[in-house]
Design an enzyme around this catalytic site. Structure first.
Site, PDB file in Angstrom:
ATOM      1  N   CYS A  14      -4.983  -1.570   7.417  1.00  9.84           N
ATOM      2  CA  CYS A  14      -5.305  -0.143   7.411  1.00  9.84           C
ATOM      3  C   CYS A  14      -4.743   0.605   8.618  1.00  9.84           C
ATOM      4  O   CYS A  14      -4.074   1.642   8.472  1.00  9.84           O
ATOM      5  CB  CYS A  14      -6.817   0.050   7.308  1.00  9.84           C
ATOM      6  N   HIS A  39     -12.161   0.619   9.418  1.00  9.65           N
ATOM      7  CA  HIS A  39     -11.193   1.022   8.394  1.00  9.65           C
ATOM      8  C   HIS A  39     -10.766   2.461   8.658  1.00  9.65           C
ATOM      9  O   HIS A  39     -11.557   3.291   9.123  1.00  9.65           O
ATOM     10  CB  HIS A  39     -11.800   0.917   6.994  1.00  9.65           C
ATOM     11  N   HIS A  77      -4.405   4.742   1.939  1.00 10.18           N
ATOM     12  CA  HIS A  77      -4.886   3.693   2.840  1.00 10.18           C
ATOM     13  C   HIS A  77      -4.493   2.326   2.318  1.00 10.18           C
ATOM     14  O   HIS A  77      -4.065   2.169   1.177  1.00 10.18           O
ATOM     15  CB  HIS A  77      -6.417   3.785   3.001  1.00 10.18           C
TER      16      HIS A  77
END
Length: 333
Positions: free
Chosen positions: A247, A295, A307
């Site tokens: 990420c 994240h 993402h």
């Protein structure tokens, strides 16, 4: 089983971000150790120079004919000569004291720098050892996750990775194109906005045009376009491109195209910009999940982000409601 997979995915991503941070810590510790070692070397050179000066000062005094006040009195042919000799001896003594203090200070500085260098090297070694530990933990966790994921059928895996239908290519193109256009428009508006001018002794100045309240970051359009180009590439922990991403590796890669260097760690990226509320989100902003963040995604408008989700998945566009634990957003650039 889905709940167990989600839990394993979350813990794996947390470990992956801890591993990313460990790599950052090692590089920082290595730079600190190198700088401390250079400082210690320079301090040792200064100490050696001061010691040589002190030795030379002592030797010159020892060799002088006027080594004591009694000797000076006996050797002088007049009162003026005696007083001049005593004055010279006092100056020599003062110089010797100064050189001695300088040498003492230089030696102490050298010792302190050497101790600091030793500690910095030890820290770097410790951080490097932590990488091995983090990597072992992550490998073990990912193995569990993959084993459980492998028990699902293809249809079950598709439903797990995409609990809601994925945007069609047409929707992706529309969202991204609008985001890029909006980012360019708001940036241009901010640059073109006049600077408010204060007029002295005017009780009621004319209202001045204010810059847009919400301005996308400079470079946001380039970052969004770069993120879009990575759609479909596989997730891999520690991945920083160009073939695969995790990420924070994806957001760092995308924003590099926008002229901004970001650390490869979600929590560190959260501290790399200006905090914005969810209602103020603009294309190009970074959105975070978890506290500390584990994240991160790149916001592209319409409540969507690009993402890299987790192992077994690919870079994709999802709703920011795709994940729980939303913890904020920042604007970089």
């Amino acid at each position: 089983m889905t709940a167990k997979l989600h839990e394993l995915a979350k813990s794996s991503e947390k470990l992956a971000e801890q591993l990313n941070q460990a790599h950052i810590d090692v590089r920082t510790a290595q730079r600190t150790a190198a700088q401390a070692t250079q400082a210690a070397t320079a301090a040792q050179a200064r100490a050696r120079t001061a010691q040589r000066l002190l030795a030379a000062s002592l030797a010159s005094q020892y060799k002088a004919a006027s080594f004591s006040r009694t000797a000076a009195l006996l050797a002088s042919s007049s009162t003026d000569g005696y007083l001049q000799t005593i004055q010279s001896m006092n100056l020599l003594t003062q110089h010797q004291s100064t050189v001695a203090r300088t040498a003492t200070k230089a030696i102490a500085s050298s010792d302190a720098a050497a101790a600091q260098a030793k500690a910095a090297v030890a820290t770097a070694v410790e951080k490097r050892a932590l990488i091995g530990k983090r990597q072992a933990e992550l490998t073990k966790q990912v193995r569990k996750y993959k084993a459980l994921l492998a028990t699902l059928t293809a249809a079950e895996r598709a439903r797990y990775h995409n609990p809601v239908p994925q945007p069609t290519p047409a929707v992706v193109a529309r969202v991204v194109n609008r985001a890029v256009t909006q980012a360019a428009r708001t940036t241009q508006a901010a640059q073109a906005a006049p600077t408010p001018r204060v007029v002295a002794a005017n009780p009621a100045p004319a209202p001045q045009a204010a810059p847009p309240a919400r301005s996308s970051s400079r470079g946001a359009g380039a970052a969004i376009s770069e993120a879009r180009a990575q759609l479909g590439k596989p997730y891999s922990w520690g991945g920083s491109g160009p073939g695969s991403f995790d990420c924070s590796g994806l957001t760092a890669w995308a924003w590099r195209a926008g002229g901004v260097s970001l650390p490869h760690n979600a929590a560190a990226q959260q501290g790399s910009g200006r905090s914005v509320s969810r209602g103020e989100l603009q294309p190009g902003d970074l959105v975070f999940f978890g506290s500390p963040a584990y994240h991160v995604g790149l916001y592209v408008g319409d409540g969507m982000m690009i993402h890299a989700p987790t192992t077994g998945d690919v870079v994709k566009m999802s709703s920011i409601s795709y994940m729980s634990e939303y913890s904020g957003a920042v604007r970089v650039g």
